[in-house]
Design a protein around this motif. Structure first.
Motif, mmCIF file in Angstrom:
data_model
loop_
_atom_site.group_PDB
_atom_site.id
_atom_site.type_symbol
_atom_site.label_atom_id
_atom_site.label_comp_id
_atom_site.label_asym_id
_atom_site.label_seq_id
_atom_site.Cartn_x
_atom_site.Cartn_y
_atom_site.Cartn_z
ATOM 1 N N VAL A 171 0.847 -1.186 0.000
ATOM 2 C CA VAL A 171 0.000 0.000 0.000
ATOM 3 C C VAL A 171 0.885 1.238 0.000
ATOM 4 O O VAL A 171 1.863 1.313 0.756
ATOM 5 C CB VAL A 171 -0.935 0.015 1.236
ATOM 6 C CG1 VAL A 171 -1.805 1.262 1.236
ATOM 7 C CG2 VAL A 171 -1.804 -1.237 1.258
ATOM 8 N N ARG A 176 -2.561 6.445 0.084
ATOM 9 C CA ARG A 176 -3.587 5.601 0.697
ATOM 10 C C ARG A 176 -4.274 4.700 -0.325
ATOM 11 O O ARG A 176 -5.499 4.553 -0.331
ATOM 12 C CB ARG A 176 -4.624 6.462 1.432
ATOM 13 C CG ARG A 176 -4.034 7.479 2.385
ATOM 14 C CD ARG A 176 -5.090 8.273 3.095
ATOM 15 N NE ARG A 176 -5.750 7.485 4.099
ATOM 16 C CZ ARG A 176 -5.329 7.341 5.361
ATOM 17 N NH1 ARG A 176 -4.212 7.935 5.760
ATOM 18 N NH2 ARG A 176 -5.991 6.605 6.209
ATOM 19 N N LYS A 177 -3.461 4.059 -1.185
ATOM 20 C CA LYS A 177 -4.000 3.167 -2.211
ATOM 21 C C LYS A 177 -3.127 1.932 -2.341
ATOM 22 O O LYS A 177 -1.899 2.022 -2.206
ATOM 23 C CB LYS A 177 -4.075 3.879 -3.566
ATOM 24 C CG LYS A 177 -5.120 4.979 -3.630
ATOM 25 C CD LYS A 177 -5.208 5.553 -5.030
ATOM 26 C CE LYS A 177 -6.308 6.622 -5.115
ATOM 27 N NZ LYS A 177 -6.428 7.177 -6.484
ATOM 28 N N PRO A 178 -3.741 0.770 -2.598
ATOM 29 C CA PRO A 178 -2.927 -0.424 -2.863
ATOM 30 C C PRO A 178 -2.209 -0.283 -4.200
ATOM 31 O O PRO A 178 -2.776 0.232 -5.175
ATOM 32 C CB PRO A 178 -3.945 -1.566 -2.880
ATOM 33 C CG PRO A 178 -5.242 -0.907 -3.230
ATOM 34 C CD PRO A 178 -5.180 0.470 -2.651
ATOM 35 N N GLN A 518 -3.003 1.025 7.380
ATOM 36 C CA GLN A 518 -3.730 1.158 6.111
ATOM 37 C C GLN A 518 -3.777 -0.168 5.363
ATOM 38 O O GLN A 518 -4.766 -0.472 4.676
ATOM 39 C CB GLN A 518 -3.044 2.204 5.239
ATOM 40 C CG GLN A 518 -3.191 3.625 5.729
ATOM 41 C CD GLN A 518 -2.611 4.612 4.735
ATOM 42 O OE1 GLN A 518 -2.829 4.489 3.535
ATOM 43 N NE2 GLN A 518 -1.879 5.591 5.229
ATOM 44 N N GLN A 522 -6.997 -2.166 3.710
ATOM 45 C CA GLN A 522 -7.072 -2.625 2.332
ATOM 46 C C GLN A 522 -7.285 -4.134 2.254
ATOM 47 O O GLN A 522 -7.907 -4.629 1.314
ATOM 48 C CB GLN A 522 -5.798 -2.232 1.570
ATOM 49 C CG GLN A 522 -5.586 -0.729 1.439
ATOM 50 C CD GLN A 522 -6.643 -0.052 0.590
ATOM 51 O OE1 GLN A 522 -7.367 -0.693 -0.166
ATOM 52 N NE2 GLN A 522 -6.738 1.265 0.720
ATOM 53 N N ARG A 525 -10.926 -4.814 2.328
ATOM 54 C CA ARG A 525 -11.547 -4.651 1.008
ATOM 55 C C ARG A 525 -11.195 -5.835 0.108
ATOM 56 O O ARG A 525 -12.041 -6.339 -0.643
ATOM 57 C CB ARG A 525 -11.074 -3.353 0.371
ATOM 58 C CG ARG A 525 -11.538 -3.176 -1.059
ATOM 59 C CD ARG A 525 -10.960 -1.938 -1.690
ATOM 60 N NE ARG A 525 -11.600 -0.733 -1.177
ATOM 61 C CZ ARG A 525 -11.329 0.493 -1.632
ATOM 62 N NH1 ARG A 525 -10.423 0.655 -2.578
ATOM 63 N NH2 ARG A 525 -11.943 1.537 -1.137
ATOM 64 N N VAL A 546 -8.557 -5.568 -7.453
ATOM 65 C CA VAL A 546 -8.118 -4.739 -6.328
ATOM 66 C C VAL A 546 -7.428 -3.475 -6.821
ATOM 67 O O VAL A 546 -7.702 -2.373 -6.333
ATOM 68 C CB VAL A 546 -7.180 -5.554 -5.407
ATOM 69 C CG1 VAL A 546 -6.543 -4.654 -4.362
ATOM 70 C CG2 VAL A 546 -7.952 -6.673 -4.726
ATOM 71 N N ALA A 550 -8.971 0.667 -6.812
ATOM 72 C CA ALA A 550 -8.341 1.598 -5.868
ATOM 73 C C ALA A 550 -8.565 3.050 -6.297
ATOM 74 O O ALA A 550 -8.633 3.358 -7.479
ATOM 75 C CB ALA A 550 -6.842 1.301 -5.801
#
Length: 550
Positions: A171, A176-178, A518, A522, A525, A546, A550
């Motif tokens: 991540v 704040r994203k995979p 974080q 993830q 999700r 995934v 994102a």
């Protein structure tokens, strides 16, 4: 019509209804010429035309199918390998496509969000139907988003099949994203990914030795141990020690003045003879396994070898090897009962000499009790002053002895939570349990060390660290590790040795604001995507969903 429904690069000739739920929109290209895709020469000489019928986005709740008249032009460049070429419509259709680009994009987004079968069911109601296989194919063909090189990443593992196969998720903590899913959690795979991303400066991770080894091999980034995992490891250390010492702690007396639960039952109802026999047989089997593990461990066999030979989990073998005596299963304290609101009435009637269970149940029923008579019978059976009239003669002389209320001790897992919590957060009953446990010298030392470590980590989480406070935290951690290494408690010494081995990442956890929290979010999700596909999707499709979502 053109203002209501724009067709990229085309003009609408006419619209024809097709049944009640569909429309056919006849369109043709606007340009008077075309450009040869081979030599790039422009030509306006029409050779012939054909009709394509791709599906398009719905209109007014109806399916839409285009009837696109596509022209074929002559190429007048004698050096070109093509003599004719088809009119290009790059913004509307791909070559040989059965759906427009915008419909493809809409269906692909549905497939990314819902998967194959759920997405196909929804698209029927949205008037743009497609099969589940088509949706998954569209998802696979979507290009992955281009991202800026990450600088600060968090890494954690996730279960493909829990207890069997695991992968890794990375991540970008700043955005704040995979950014990637890896097919395993080995050091070699992680280090290979890091070598392809040399700009990474900080890596937040859990206490996994594989991630530590992979990061140390391929990158000079600062490693930051996750603070939540530090607290988790401390509780697990306490739980491991309690598993071996629980039998000894259960023999400790109650502390004077401890609150004792009144009214509510303090233990489960007595079992039947068949249940007691089955429980005793199970205990005998486990005790025989415990004795065998102790004998093998005393002969010097490794815990992993014992686990494989006997077919036991490594955690079970470790618990048996470290236990002072057989770690019998703790008696579970009963939870709330629907009988609890009516206990004052039952106690009052019992004090008045009423011991007829059926009559008491009828009284409770009139007061709103929704339970069965059996619950009242079992409650009354422990408090009778004389056997019931229906009791057989062979049982009238027996009076089962039961331990005093309040003598039970929570299980090692429940007790570990009490020992690592701040004392100020405990209620009177929990504080009494803690005081009872602290009568054991080793337990008192363990509790003090565990609470000091947890306080140190929590303080770093709450406060914004200045240079002086960060240095003070590092010095306090160093002193704690030195004291724990000399405590004489095996579980504490092992935990302290692990902290010392991972000292750079642990010290960074006390001074850096980053964590792998974080990544945990993830993973939640990711589990949603994985479970929505019922475990039938392969790794590639799951990774694409995934990253595209994102």
């Amino acid at each position: 019509m053109n203002s209501l429904s724009l067709i990229p690069g085309c003009r609408i000739r006419h619209v024809t209804p097709l049944g009640q739920n569909a429309l056919v929109v006849a369109v043709e290209g606007r340009a008077s010429h075309g450009r040869c895709p081979a030599c790039r020469h422009i030509s306006g000489s029409v050779h012939s035309s054909s009709v394509r019928q791709p599906a398009d986005l719905p209109s007014f709740g109806r399916e839409v199918r285009l009837s696109v008249r596509v022209r074929r032009f002559y190429c007048h460049n004698h050096m070109c390998s093509k003599q004719t070429f088809t009119e290009p419509l790059p913004h509307l259709l791909k070559p040989h496509a059965r759906r427009t680009r915008r419909l493809t994009k809409a269906q692909a987004r549905i497939g990314i969000a819902l998967g194959g079968e759920p997405g196909a069911r929804l698209l029927v109601h949205l008037a743009m139907p497609a099969s589940a296989d088509t949706l998954l194919r569209l998802v696979r063909h979507q290009p992955l988003p281009a991202r800026q090189p990450p600088r600060i990443v968090g890494v954690d593992d996730w279960a493909m099949k829990k207890g069997r196969t695991y992968g890794s998720i990375l991540v970008d903590l700043e955005r704040r994203k995979p950014i990637e899913l890896l097919p395993d959690r080995t050091a070699s795979t992680f280090s290979g990914w890091l070598q392809r991303h040399p700009d990474i400066k900080i890596i937040a991770r859990d206490r996994s030795s594989e991630y530590a080894k992979g990061a140390a091999t391929a990158s000079k980034a600062i490693q930051v141990a996750d603070r939540w995992h530090l607290l988790l490891n401390a509780r697990q250390m306490v739980e491991r020690w309690l598993a071996g010492a629980h039998a000894r702690l259960r023999r400790l007396p109650l502390v004077e003045g401890s609150p004792v639960a009144s009214g509510r039952r303090a233990r489960a109802y007595p079992r039947t003879r068949a249940e007691q026999a089955a429980s005793a047989a199970s205990r005998d089997r486990w005790q025989a396994l415990y004795e065998e593990v102790r004998q093998r461990h005393a002969r010097g066999e490794a815990l992993l070898a014992i686990s494989r030979t006997m077919g036991l989990a490594r955690g079970t073998v470790r618990k048996f090897a470290q236990a002072d005596s057989f770690p019998a299963r703790a008696v579970r304290q009963p939870g709330p009962s629907i009988l609890d609101p009516f206990l004052p009435h039952l106690h009052a009637r019992l004090a008045a000499g009423h011991e007829n269970a059926t009559a008491l149940w009828r009284e409770l029923r009139d007061l709103g009790f929704a339970g069965s008579p059996k619950q009242v019978y079992r409650w009354l059976a422990e408090r009778r002053t004389a056997p019931a009239k229906t009791t057989a003669d062979k049982w009238r002389s027996t009076s089962p002895t039961r331990p005093a209320a309040g003598a039970l001790l929570p299980s090692p897992k429940q007790l570990a939570w009490l020992l690592v919590r701040p004392p100020a957060t405990l209620d009177a009953t929990e504080a009494a349990v803690l005081a009872r446990v602290r009568q054991d010298r080793e337990a008192a030392l363990l509790t003090d060390l565990a609470q000091r470590f947890c306080t140190l980590v929590r303080q770093c989480c709450r406060d914004r660290q200045t240079r002086n406070s960060a240095q003070a935290s590092i010095e306090a951690l160093t002193a704690w590790i030195a004291e724990a290494r000399l405590s004489g408690i095996g579980a504490v010494e092992t935990f302290a040795a692990g902290l010392e081995q991972d000292s750079a990442a642990v010290r960074a956890a006390l001074t850096q604001p980053w964590s792998s929290g974080q990544a945990e979010g993830q993973i939640t999700r990711l589990k949603l995507f994985k479970r929505s596909m019922y475990g039938r999707a392969n790794f590639d499709l799951l990774r694409r969903r995934v990253l595209l979502a994102a």
